[in-house]
Design a protein around this motif. Sequence first.
Motif, PDB file in Angstrom:
ATOM      1  N   UNK A   1       1.900   1.933   1.751  1.00 25.53           N
ATOM      2  CA  UNK A   1       2.348   1.145   0.600  1.00 25.53           C
ATOM      3  C   UNK A   1       1.253   0.141   0.254  1.00 25.53           C
ATOM      4  N   UNK A   2       0.798   0.144  -1.002  1.00 32.85           N
ATOM      5  CA  UNK A   2      -0.218  -0.781  -1.495  1.00 32.85           C
ATOM      6  C   UNK A   2       0.456  -1.733  -2.474  1.00 32.85           C
ATOM      7  N   UNK A   3       0.268  -3.031  -2.283  1.00 35.73           N
ATOM      8  CA  UNK A   3       0.899  -4.064  -3.097  1.00 35.73           C
ATOM      9  C   UNK A   3      -0.195  -4.958  -3.672  1.00 35.73           C
ATOM     10  N   UNK A   4      -0.205  -5.084  -4.992  1.00 37.39           N
ATOM     11  CA  UNK A   4      -1.147  -5.949  -5.703  1.00 37.39           C
ATOM     12  C   UNK A   4      -0.354  -7.083  -6.341  1.00 37.39           C
ATOM     13  N   UNK A   5      -0.732  -8.307  -6.031  1.00 37.90           N
ATOM     14  CA  UNK A   5      -0.044  -9.490  -6.540  1.00 37.90           C
ATOM     15  C   UNK A   5      -1.049 -10.378  -7.256  1.00 37.90           C
ATOM     16  N   UNK A   6      -0.559 -11.030  -8.317  1.00 33.33           N
ATOM     17  CA  UNK A   6      -1.408 -11.931  -9.080  1.00 33.33           C
ATOM     18  C   UNK A   6      -0.597 -12.683 -10.111  1.00 33.33           C
TER      19      UNK A   6
END
Length: 519
Positions: free
Chosen positions: A389-394
Amino acid sequence: MPATLPELSTSKRRHKSTNDIPYKDRVCPPPPSPPCLADAEQAFMRRCSLMDSTSVLRRPRHALSVPNMASPLRTINTSPLHHSTLLSPAHSNMSSPARELERLAKARSKLLESETNQTPTLTPETREQLRYVSKDGKCRVNLCHISERGRFLADIFTSFVDLQYRWFLFVFMMCYITTWFLFAGLYFVSASIRGDLGQDRPLSTSESHQTDPGSCYTGIDGFISALLFSVETQRTIGYGSRAVSPACHEGVLLVMMQCIVGSMIDALMVGCMFVKISRPKKRAETLLFSRTCTIANRDDQLCLMFRLGDLRESHMVDAKVRAKLIKSRQTAEGEFLPLEQTEINLGYESGSDRLFLVEPQVIQHNIDCSSPLWELGPEQLKRQQFEIIVILEGIVEATGMMCQAKTSYIETEIEWGARFEPCMTLEKGSFRVDLRRFHSTYKVPLPTCSASLADQLTAPADDQLQGQKATRSWETWTEGLAEDEREKPTCQGGSTIDKIQEERASEGNESWTSADKIM
């Protein structure tokens, strides 16, 4: 059974004690034995020991959460408090340790599957349906049997925002329709009590108010007209044909109540609609993730790589990326852990997980001894079932809200020995990104072994190379010393340092002799 008794005596280790030393003065009471046993068997069972097998019940480690692990059990009476106790046939008094170990191994193999049994036999369509997180970032987890539903009403604003659009629009319309009909019914009841329904008078004329000061509502002669008056009051339309008389105090109170309720509904529904439309969840749809992961060497280090990018010109602020490995496993005690989450290091210590996401970037994970992929090679990847699982937050630059985008990669979406094609070029003084190559990869040579095995194979070569470097450095150092000895500095008269020291010593002796003469 007679054939297994010698095996029992030889295979089982006994702790020697004074009770194990046979002598004629010591007589042990014979335990009750079934009549079917032979004399030799009864003599063996008469032995006294502190480690009596009949006094200790050993049970295998098991996991109650693992399905289909029921084994044939029988019940025996052990105490008056427990009328029946489950006991496996492997632990009965009539079984041998060899059979017990064999059955324990079989039970253990059911819990801890071998590599051959871990080979996925599911079709690609079925494996796609078993994803923990879909490719578009939706978590496929359904919560059921929620007993405390009142917790959702405590946070009704968030509950409205989280509703699907069809249900949200239904609630939106029902809030207005319900209040319209509710106050229309109150107006109709008030008008019927006042006796304004059966009278035929002109709509909204000053003469009617003057001639009939006891009338409460003007222009209301039925429920439909009362409904129109309710809609006009709440939406502040005011056509001028229907009105409430100043002498009707309950009518004025109803109009005030409807205005307050209508304002509250407008604030709630319009606020929910605005928040739902401007949610940063829609911003995540313009963030791209590569369809597959790749594994290749980068700077002599085996790495897991994937690519991500942003389609908008307004960039993400303080973008961070992290990854987790989702895989079921069983502990040494037999506990089954479904969908255990393991952190995948993307450079948290070095700060490489914080991105300046202007152009597409390739994120790498170094497969070292602390990585969960340390012992996985191309063949092991095909036999495992896991999910990354890859999670990108911004932060969205336009609204200042936190945005999160997710995707997942299963074992069939990892390419061994491949790299991503470059998609950025320099044209006309600016950088140009070709998104047609965003998902493209190309093959590179890579050994078909895991990182741990490759490290074991290269360790002797590295040691030998370091030894060669050490010997070379020692040789160069000794050669340098020899050259320094040969190239020692000399004085002006061509004499060496030893001669200078001898001259200084002779001068010192002369000075001492001259001092003696003076004395």
